[in-house]
Design a protein around this motif. Structure first.
Motif, PDB file in Angstrom:
ATOM      1  N   ARG A  17       0.814  -1.193   0.000  1.00  0.00           N
ATOM      2  CA  ARG A  17       0.000   0.000   0.000  1.00  0.00           C
ATOM      3  C   ARG A  17       0.840   1.232   0.000  1.00  0.00           C
ATOM      4  NH1 ARG A  17      -4.113   0.175   4.224  1.00  0.00           N
ATOM      5  NH2 ARG A  17      -2.304  -0.092   5.215  1.00  0.00           N
ATOM      6  N   PRO A  18       0.412   2.184   0.660  1.00  0.00           N
ATOM      7  CA  PRO A  18       0.967   3.490   0.405  1.00  0.00           C
ATOM      8  C   PRO A  18       2.330   3.687   1.008  1.00  0.00           C
ATOM      9  CG  PRO A  18      -0.497   3.533   2.225  1.00  0.00           C
ATOM     10  CD  PRO A  18      -0.570   2.170   1.664  1.00  0.00           C
ATOM     11  N   HIS A  35     -11.612   8.808  11.471  1.00  0.00           N
ATOM     12  CA  HIS A  35     -10.561   8.650  10.482  1.00  0.00           C
ATOM     13  C   HIS A  35     -10.798   9.591   9.311  1.00  0.00           C
ATOM     14  CE1 HIS A  35     -13.384   6.370   7.975  1.00  0.00           C
ATOM     15  NE2 HIS A  35     -13.762   5.795   9.075  1.00  0.00           N
ATOM     16  N   PHE A  36      -9.703  10.113   8.777  1.00  0.00           N
ATOM     17  CA  PHE A  36      -9.731  10.841   7.509  1.00  0.00           C
ATOM     18  C   PHE A  36      -8.693  10.157   6.659  1.00  0.00           C
ATOM     19  CE2 PHE A  36     -10.382  14.202   4.627  1.00  0.00           C
ATOM     20  CZ  PHE A  36      -9.143  14.576   4.123  1.00  0.00           C
ATOM     21  N   PHE A  38      -6.156   7.654   6.244  1.00  0.00           N
ATOM     22  CA  PHE A  38      -5.425   6.908   7.257  1.00  0.00           C
ATOM     23  C   PHE A  38      -5.032   7.770   8.441  1.00  0.00           C
ATOM     24  CE2 PHE A  38      -5.871   3.409   4.892  1.00  0.00           C
ATOM     25  CZ  PHE A  38      -5.032   3.219   3.818  1.00  0.00           C
ATOM     26  N   HIS A 232     -15.507  -3.886  -0.472  1.00  0.00           N
ATOM     27  CA  HIS A 232     -14.383  -4.749  -0.139  1.00  0.00           C
ATOM     28  C   HIS A 232     -14.231  -5.864  -1.161  1.00  0.00           C
ATOM     29  CE1 HIS A 232     -11.510  -6.593   2.517  1.00  0.00           C
ATOM     30  NE2 HIS A 232     -12.219  -7.676   2.629  1.00  0.00           N
ATOM     31  N   SER A 239      -7.530  -8.368  -5.129  1.00  0.00           N
ATOM     32  CA  SER A 239      -7.378  -7.347  -4.099  1.00  0.00           C
ATOM     33  C   SER A 239      -6.008  -6.700  -4.172  1.00  0.00           C
ATOM     34  CB  SER A 239      -7.608  -7.998  -2.737  1.00  0.00           C
ATOM     35  OG  SER A 239      -7.336  -7.096  -1.727  1.00  0.00           O
ATOM     36  N   ASP A 243      -5.297  -2.882  -5.032  1.00  0.00           N
ATOM     37  CA  ASP A 243      -4.523  -2.019  -4.141  1.00  0.00           C
ATOM     38  C   ASP A 243      -3.387  -1.355  -4.895  1.00  0.00           C
ATOM     39  OD1 ASP A 243      -4.598  -3.824  -0.958  1.00  0.00           O
ATOM     40  OD2 ASP A 243      -6.018  -2.515  -1.972  1.00  0.00           O
ATOM     41  N   PHE A 247      -3.262   2.649  -5.062  1.00  0.00           N
ATOM     42  CA  PHE A 247      -2.293   3.459  -4.342  1.00  0.00           C
ATOM     43  C   PHE A 247      -1.167   3.960  -5.215  1.00  0.00           C
ATOM     44  CE2 PHE A 247      -3.822   3.701  -0.166  1.00  0.00           C
ATOM     45  CZ  PHE A 247      -4.612   2.589   0.004  1.00  0.00           C
ATOM     46  N   ILE A 271     -11.606   4.724   0.857  1.00  0.00           N
ATOM     47  CA  ILE A 271     -12.234   3.486   0.378  1.00  0.00           C
ATOM     48  C   ILE A 271     -11.823   2.322   1.272  1.00  0.00           C
ATOM     49  CG2 ILE A 271     -12.321   1.826  -1.515  1.00  0.00           C
ATOM     50  CD1 ILE A 271     -11.995   4.107  -3.433  1.00  0.00           C
ATOM     51  N   ARG A 272     -10.549   2.298   1.665  1.00  0.00           N
ATOM     52  CA  ARG A 272     -10.063   1.195   2.502  1.00  0.00           C
ATOM     53  C   ARG A 272     -10.686   1.254   3.886  1.00  0.00           C
ATOM     54  NH1 ARG A 272      -8.696   1.030  -1.701  1.00  0.00           N
ATOM     55  NH2 ARG A 272      -7.331  -0.343  -2.839  1.00  0.00           N
ATOM     56  N   ARG A 273     -11.032   2.446   4.327  1.00  0.00           N
ATOM     57  CA  ARG A 273     -11.549   2.612   5.664  1.00  0.00           C
ATOM     58  C   ARG A 273     -13.032   2.321   5.779  1.00  0.00           C
ATOM     59  NH1 ARG A 273      -9.271   3.834  10.496  1.00  0.00           N
ATOM     60  NH2 ARG A 273      -7.194   4.670  10.203  1.00  0.00           N
ATOM     61  N   PHE A 274     -13.704   2.251   4.657  1.00  0.00           N
ATOM     62  CA  PHE A 274     -15.148   2.118   4.671  1.00  0.00           C
ATOM     63  C   PHE A 274     -15.549   0.692   5.051  1.00  0.00           C
ATOM     64  CE2 PHE A 274     -19.133   3.833   3.858  1.00  0.00           C
ATOM     65  CZ  PHE A 274     -19.898   2.928   3.130  1.00  0.00           C
ATOM     66  N   PRO A 275     -16.648   0.522   5.789  1.00  0.00           N
ATOM     67  CA  PRO A 275     -17.050  -0.825   6.201  1.00  0.00           C
ATOM     68  C   PRO A 275     -17.339  -1.725   4.996  1.00  0.00           C
ATOM     69  CG  PRO A 275     -18.446   0.831   7.247  1.00  0.00           C
ATOM     70  CD  PRO A 275     -17.521   1.554   6.349  1.00  0.00           C
ATOM     71  N   PRO A 276     -17.032  -3.008   5.101  1.00  0.00           N
ATOM     72  CA  PRO A 276     -17.319  -3.924   4.008  1.00  0.00           C
ATOM     73  C   PRO A 276     -18.809  -4.244   3.927  1.00  0.00           C
ATOM     74  CG  PRO A 276     -16.353  -5.108   5.826  1.00  0.00           C
ATOM     75  CD  PRO A 276     -16.360  -3.666   6.212  1.00  0.00           C
TER      76      PRO A 276
ATOM     77  N   TRP B  37     -11.151  -5.577  10.359  1.00  0.00           N
ATOM     78  CA  TRP B  37     -11.307  -6.366   9.137  1.00  0.00           C
ATOM     79  C   TRP B  37     -10.234  -6.059   8.130  1.00  0.00           C
ATOM     80  CZ3 TRP B  37     -11.709  -3.426   4.793  1.00  0.00           C
ATOM     81  CH2 TRP B  37     -12.129  -2.097   4.968  1.00  0.00           C
ATOM     82  N   ASP B  38      -9.576  -4.906   8.319  1.00  0.00           N
ATOM     83  CA  ASP B  38      -8.521  -4.575   7.372  1.00  0.00           C
ATOM     84  C   ASP B  38      -7.235  -5.256   7.813  1.00  0.00           C
ATOM     85  OD1 ASP B  38      -6.388  -3.296   6.096  1.00  0.00           O
ATOM     86  OD2 ASP B  38      -7.650  -1.590   5.662  1.00  0.00           O
ATOM     87  N   GLU B  47       6.251  -1.750   7.204  1.00  0.00           N
ATOM     88  CA  GLU B  47       6.751  -0.663   6.378  1.00  0.00           C
ATOM     89  C   GLU B  47       7.521   0.354   7.185  1.00  0.00           C
ATOM     90  OE1 GLU B  47       3.150   0.585   4.467  1.00  0.00           O
ATOM     91  OE2 GLU B  47       4.022   0.053   2.547  1.00  0.00           O
TER      92      GLU B  47
END
Lengths: 310, 276
Positions: A17-18, A35-36, A38, A232, A239, A243, A247, A271-276, B37-38, B47
């Motif tokens: 990732r980032p 969260h905003f 990460f 998700h 996936s 990713d 990123f 998007i990664r932070r949003f609930p699945p 879940w992540d 990292e």
């Protein structure tokens, strides 16, 4: 040694990732932490930052959507409207509707349904007198939408501005209204709308539970809730590719096309932070909706959640 | 020791303190991912050695792949829309990984250049005393520089700060290069139209070796008329190349201390031939 280490760093950077995941700095929190992307910020800060993000991307929003998704977002939105299958006379509330994509598609769909309705009516009228046919034309002439209406509601002035300009440019005028409002506190009465949609917007809402409650409130009994959002991807290979693309490529596209790296970094992080899918489904049920289900599009990159107020 | 576009951490002696990315408020950094879940929370730990930290305000760390994509994208965009000066800047930053350390070393080995690296002067409206410069005699560097700014209606504050350079000192070097660009125009006597810019780019390309300058010099003329191209090819470019070769490194001149010096004398000192 140093070279090997650097090599490993780079490999991981390529696949993982980032170069964007911040480390901890214990500080004093003022207000609930959210969260905003990460980062962790207070609720007020989050709202402010998100407002700024959309303020700065508004003008290039559509161009960026097309380049990031290679135009596929148009298909997603088409599928949403098809799933909605609105009939003429429907009153739609499109929240976070900013630049009007859903609203315009709704109008197009309803117009074509209406046209077919009128054509069928005409066929039935084969045996009528000229007078009666003339009269039926009179009442239908001004009703190409069949009384359907869509209200586009967005919290961001810039996005609404772009939407209105687009509407003018594309020639949409009737059945459309633009309202500045907050999804967590909608400026509408209870039990007003037949359908509520929120496309790629609920991710940016600070209190999703409140937005869902508001959705429930403004819908008529029997009304439908539809949510189109990034979700998700469970397939592990896909996936990783997703990713990598998100990123590595998307912020670059943001910088090159819109001159704005940070907003698009925020986008992929949010998007990664949003609930699945399942978790969002539960949240929708908690708000009181029934028959809640979801449909994955493109292996879960995007999902459409649907629920009914009964 | 000399890594390529590697993520070298700058010595913290004189660097600015890393600051949070986005402007407003206290953006605290989250260690543990509340959303269990992540599963990538674990990857975040790994990292650590690469780290995500800003080396200077405005720094955006990028992976090699991102740099490559940025370089390609910005090159295309800069050609497509010449008004996107930010794209030219990004191109310079992402392709400068060999030329910038070179420049920095040249500066280090020169007494004046070394002082510039230490003191880090910035050419900005807030640091320049425009009134004083305007009062200097005609022909002096300060006076001519102000005249250039006013005639062409440009300001030194419009230079983009670097974002994608992964070394704090090199970021300063490229910043210095950008800020000195207007002084180059003054010294070479070139206006800010397309023709003038191309000439200055040729000069800078020879001087700095930055790929962005080379590309700009090579592709800039594409948008010029035939007449201008002729002037360019026959007179201006050969002159620019000769001057560039002959001159000492332009970044090694402490311009802020030489406002009173006549332009002619400075040209001679550096080794720039008189403009045609």
């Amino acid at each position: 040694m140093a070279a090997a280490r650097l090599c490993r760093c780079r490999c991981r950077a390529l696949l993982s990732r980032p170069p964007g995941a911040p480390r901890a700095l214990r500080g004093l929190a003022a207000g609930p932490e959210m969260h905003f992307g990460f980062q962790t910020v207070t609720e007020a800060e989050r709202r402010e930052k998100i407002y700024q993000v959309f303020e700065s991307v508004a003008k290039k929003y559509d161009v960026m959507n097309d380049s990031m998704t290679l135009g596929i977002h148009r298909l997603w939105k088409d599928i949403l409207i098809h799933k909605m299958n609105p009939c003429p006379g429907t009153l739609l509330l499109d929240v976070a509707g900013g630049t009007g994509d859903i609203a315009f598609r709704f109008i197009n769909y309803v117009r074509s349904v209406r046209e077919r309705q009128l054509q069928r009516k005409l066929k039935h009228h084969q045996n009528l007198s000229w007078q009666e046919i003339f009269e039926s034309y009179q009442e239908d002439k001004f009703n190409s939408l069949g009384d359907s209406q869509v209200v586009v509601c967005d919290i961001n002035r810039e996005m609404l501005k772009v939407g209105k300009q687009k509407a003018q440019h594309l020639g949409y005028s009737e059945g459309l209204s633009w309202v500045l409002g907050n999804a967590e506190e909608l400026p509408f009465d209870d039990d007003k709308f037949d359908v509520y949609t929120i496309a790629f917007g609920i991710r940016n809402v600070t209190r999703i539970d409140l937005a869902l409650q508001e959705a429930y409130r403004v819908l008529k009994p029997g009304g439908r809730f539809l949510c189109l959002e990034f979700s998700h991807v469970s397939n592990p290979l896909l996936s990783r590719l997703y990713d990598l693309y998100s990123f590595q490529v998307i912020p670059v596209l943001g910088e090159v096309i819109a001159g704005d790296w940070k907003s698009y970094q925020y986008l992929v992080e949010s998007i990664r932070r949003f609930p699945p899918q399942e978790e969002l489904k539960e949240m929708i049920e908690d708000a009181g909706f029934f028959k809640v289900n979801y449909e994955n599009l493109n292996f879960g990159i995007v999902a459409i959640h649907s629920g009914f107020k009964l | 020791h000399h890594s390529l576009c590697g993520l070298r951490k700058a010595p913290s002696r004189s660097g600015p303190v890393p600051q949070p990315v986005l402007p407003a408020g206290r953006a605290r950094l989250s260690h543990s991912d509340p959303r269990g879940w992540d599963g990538r929370g674990v990857e975040e730990e790994e990292e650590e050695e690469e780290g995500w930290h800003q080396l200077y305000p405005g720094h955006i760390p990028t992976s090699p792949l991102q740099k490559a994509l940025l370089a390609a994208g910005s090159a295309v965009m800069a050609l497509y829309d010449p008004y996107r000066h930010d794209m030219v800047a990004v191109l310079g930053e992402t392709t400068g990984c060999l030329a910038l350390p070179n420049l920095r070393d040249k500066m280090k080995h020169h007494p004046e250049g070394y002082r510039i690296l230490q003191e880090r002067p910035r050419i900005r409206l807030s640091t320049l005393d425009m009134a004083r410069l305007r009062e200097l005699p005609d022909g002096s560097l300060g006076r001519e520089y102000v005249r250039f700014l006013e005639d062409n209606k440009v300001s030194p504050d419009t230079r983009m700060p670097p974002k994608f350079v992964d070394d704090e000192e090199l970021a300063y070097v490229i910043q210095r290069y950008r800020e000195v660009h207007d002084l180059m125009h003054t010294l070479l006597g070139m206006p800010t139209n397309m023709l003038g810019e191309v000439v200055v780019k040729w000069f800078e390309a020879v001087q700095t070796g930055l790929p962005m300058c080379v590309l700009g010099a090579a592709f800039g003329p594409v948008r010029l008329s035939a007449r201008k191209l002729q002037v360019l090819a026959t007179e201006l470019v050969p002159w620019a190349i000769r001057s560039g070769r002959n001159a000492s490194c332009i970044l090694n001149v402490y311009y802020e201390q030489r406002w009173e010096q006549p332009v002619e004398s400075l040209r001679e000192e550096i080794g720039i031939f008189p403009p045609p």
